[in-house]
Design an enzyme around this catalytic site. Sequence first.
Site, PDB file in Angstrom:
ATOM      1  N   HIS A 193       0.782  -1.327   0.013  1.00  0.00           N
ATOM      2  CA  HIS A 193      -0.096   0.077  -0.082  1.00  0.00           C
ATOM      3  C   HIS A 193       0.964   1.373  -0.072  1.00  0.00           C
ATOM      4  O   HIS A 193       0.460   2.248  -0.376  1.00  0.00           O
ATOM      5  CB  HIS A 193      -1.078  -0.153   1.196  1.00  0.00           C
ATOM      6  CG  HIS A 193      -2.000  -0.903   0.892  1.00  0.00           C
ATOM      7  ND1 HIS A 193      -2.130  -2.287   1.342  1.00  0.00           N
ATOM      8  CD2 HIS A 193      -3.242  -0.558   0.044  1.00  0.00           C
ATOM      9  CE1 HIS A 193      -3.324  -2.820   0.740  1.00  0.00           C
ATOM     10  NE2 HIS A 193      -3.864  -1.977  -0.089  1.00  0.00           N
ATOM     11  N   ARG A 300     -10.435   3.467  -1.320  1.00  0.00           N
ATOM     12  CA  ARG A 300     -10.163   2.727  -0.358  1.00  0.00           C
ATOM     13  C   ARG A 300     -10.332   3.760   0.948  1.00  0.00           C
ATOM     14  O   ARG A 300      -9.567   4.451   1.330  1.00  0.00           O
ATOM     15  CB  ARG A 300      -8.652   2.564  -0.423  1.00  0.00           C
ATOM     16  CG  ARG A 300      -8.192   1.418  -1.601  1.00  0.00           C
ATOM     17  CD  ARG A 300      -6.496   1.304  -1.454  1.00  0.00           C
ATOM     18  NE  ARG A 300      -6.358   0.210  -2.490  1.00  0.00           N
ATOM     19  CZ  ARG A 300      -5.816   0.156  -3.339  1.00  0.00           C
ATOM     20  NH1 ARG A 300      -5.682   1.498  -4.337  1.00  0.00           N
ATOM     21  NH2 ARG A 300      -5.594  -0.971  -4.047  1.00  0.00           N
ATOM     22  N   GLU A 435     -10.843 -11.497  -3.985  1.00  0.00           N
ATOM     23  CA  GLU A 435      -9.444 -11.349  -3.593  1.00  0.00           C
ATOM     24  C   GLU A 435      -8.786 -12.397  -2.917  1.00  0.00           C
ATOM     25  O   GLU A 435      -7.739 -12.237  -2.518  1.00  0.00           O
ATOM     26  CB  GLU A 435      -9.218  -9.842  -3.100  1.00  0.00           C
ATOM     27  CG  GLU A 435      -9.994  -9.393  -2.009  1.00  0.00           C
ATOM     28  CD  GLU A 435      -9.531  -8.116  -1.483  1.00  0.00           C
ATOM     29  OE1 GLU A 435      -8.559  -7.367  -1.930  1.00  0.00           O
ATOM     30  OE2 GLU A 435     -10.412  -7.597  -0.449  1.00  0.00           O
ATOM     31  N   ASP A 459      -4.510  -8.860  -3.794  1.00  0.00           N
ATOM     32  CA  ASP A 459      -4.561  -9.805  -2.888  1.00  0.00           C
ATOM     33  C   ASP A 459      -4.747 -11.168  -3.270  1.00  0.00           C
ATOM     34  O   ASP A 459      -4.267 -12.168  -2.925  1.00  0.00           O
ATOM     35  CB  ASP A 459      -5.656  -9.335  -1.723  1.00  0.00           C
ATOM     36  CG  ASP A 459      -5.348  -8.277  -0.818  1.00  0.00           C
ATOM     37  OD1 ASP A 459      -4.058  -8.648  -0.420  1.00  0.00           O
ATOM     38  OD2 ASP A 459      -5.848  -7.460  -0.725  1.00  0.00           O
ATOM     39  N   CYS A 506     -10.065  -4.184  -9.670  1.00  0.00           N
ATOM     40  CA  CYS A 506      -9.614  -3.082  -9.301  1.00  0.00           C
ATOM     41  C   CYS A 506      -8.372  -3.342  -8.713  1.00  0.00           C
ATOM     42  O   CYS A 506      -7.679  -2.317  -7.846  1.00  0.00           O
ATOM     43  CB  CYS A 506     -10.483  -2.239  -8.191  1.00  0.00           C
ATOM     44  SG  CYS A 506     -10.918  -3.407  -6.781  1.00  0.00           S
TER      45      CYS A 506
HETATM   46  C1  PEP Z   1      -6.451  -5.822  -4.230  1.00  0.00           C
HETATM   47  O1  PEP Z   1      -6.271  -6.416  -3.246  1.00  0.00           O
HETATM   48  O2  PEP Z   1      -6.379  -6.082  -5.307  1.00  0.00           O
HETATM   49  C2  PEP Z   1      -7.094  -4.247  -4.223  1.00  0.00           C
HETATM   50  C3  PEP Z   1      -7.525  -3.508  -4.904  1.00  0.00           C
HETATM   51  O3  PEP Z   1      -7.337  -4.160  -2.784  1.00  0.00           O
HETATM   52  P1  PEP Z   1      -5.968  -3.501  -1.749  1.00  0.00           P
HETATM   53  O4  PEP Z   1      -4.934  -3.261  -2.563  1.00  0.00           O
HETATM   54  O5  PEP Z   1      -6.329  -2.298  -1.265  1.00  0.00           O
HETATM   55  O6  PEP Z   1      -5.741  -4.687  -0.960  1.00  0.00           O
HETATM   56 MG    MG Z   2      -6.937  -6.136  -1.350  1.00  0.00          MG
END
Ligand code: PEP
Ligand code: MG
Length: 578
Positions: A193, A300, A435, A459, A506
């Site tokens: 992140h 998010r 995910e 994920d 996403c």
């Molecule tokens: C993902 O896991 O692809 C996602 C979009 O969520 P994050 O990156 O916030 O875990």
């Molecule tokens: Mg995720």
Amino acid sequence: MEKIIHHGIAASPGIVIGKALILSQEDFCIKMRKLQDKEIEQEIIRFQEALNTTKQELIAIRDKVNGRLGTKHATIFEAYLLVLDDPMLVKETIAKIRKERMNVEYVFSQTISKFAHVFTSMGDEYLRERGRDIQDLGKRVLHNLLGEKKHSLSQLKEEVIIIANDLTPSDTVQMREEKILGFITNMGGKTSHTAIMAQSLGIPAIVGLKDITAKVKTGDEIILDGYEGIVVINPVRSLLEEYEKRNKKYIEIKKQLHKLKDLPAVTLDGREVQLVANIEIPDEVELALESGATGIGLFRTEFIYLNRADLPGEEEQTRVYRNIAKKIAPHSVVLRTLDLGGDKLSEQLGTNTETNPFLGLRGIRLCLKYQDLFRAQLRAILQASTSGKIKIMYPMISTVEEIKKANHILDQVKDELKKEHIDFDKDLEVGAMIETPSAALTADVIAREVDFLSIGSNDLIQYTIAVDRGNENVAYLYEPLHPSILRQIKYVIEAGHRAGKLVGMCGEMAGEPELALILLGMGLDEFSMGSANIPKIKKVIREATMNQAKGIVNKILDLPTVEAIKKLIKQTHIRNEE
Ligand code: PEP
Ligand code: MG
């Protein structure tokens, strides 16, 4: 002497050239030293001076935070100031210096550890967290005692490139208004992140360099090439000129791509898909629109919970969500309910105490445990839903029961609002993130309970290949083109479509131009990505046909290895460019 380092992970694109600033490590080497009689009073004066300096630093940060983000966010610094004045802490340290005749660093570190331990050993999460605050405060004082100034990013006088062992997503978000050209870290992966936040903020970054903090000194001149993951330390003139030229070229490409802004993402044979944006902070909506996004596919929301001492209440959240919904209207915004946990740890909830946070109380699991928190967020989302087109999405789903429970709470919250005569969008759509492999392989069951699915590839890759997305040591295994990932994506899209539901993605995969044809060929309806990638994906889609995209999918699904798949993709791209 010039030194070129190649093996970083390109986390956020862009080329910057500037002076390095090493963010010092949090851990100290505290040496014990016996004092002579004549040194004792001097040692006490040193202690008082360090306390005063720390107070001044805290007051400056408090006032700055107060001005920018409001009093709520500044309360943590008020609390720190109170601890610094605590007679127990101060008197005990001074008394011990006199009695034990030991140097102040040693005595103070012992006192602060004892103080913090009282809290960290308590059962209550909130109090345990306060113990960690005391440890943090202790480190600030020790920095001042040791003369190693703890760099506060808000006090930078000139533009710098930050070099650090690791940065948290909340460190990164603080960089946005400061004089930070880019950052380079020892740790981290492409979809951590911290990397995602850097992309959102448009800060070039390289992560996972393992020992960059040992190779660079503060003040070294650095070229940071966030496209290729290359760091150059003290470059020679000719290389500097080459990078300046390259930078101009990238800016020109961006300009060309910008011309596609108002054109639809439609293939040559007429299949249109939606290209929407991922955002982490509300201000990014403008950037999304500027890039030609036809909506926000992922907000998010957990980022409004970070970097603060308290939790955002219902009213504050309603205001934030309303604002985004209005700005993006008539397009829609998908508000993903809290996805704290993993590498987005919440100080307020104590989610940073788990041994295995990515497999722990994360996303929907945390919301179903702390239902008051979840209800407050749902109330806020529903109230904001009258200001535009809002959709809800649940993260980290691993069983269909979680969706049923979450939907049940959503229904209860709707009933509450009806009783209170508060209006909301009765047709508000609800989606699930896919995910985890367990969700992907039961996507048909999940699709029955929701209006849309969104594949979180970041994920999905992490959990399928069992590879920590933020760990540079195993980054080589983190592979979107692994046949196990491609098969799951195809299965999810087909399962969603069989149930008549829209399927989007996403995760970062959706913004990779090399992968766009595959996702298109598999039938993905919506691609949600960092705004900067939207024009690039649009270009690929507008130059393709569905036949071509499906042809690639048919071929790669038969290939046994990532290497073979990559080779085929490369050949296709070369053919397209010819
Ligand atoms: C993902 O896991 O692809 C996602 C979009 O969520 P994050 O990156 O916030 O875990
Ligand atoms: Mg995720």
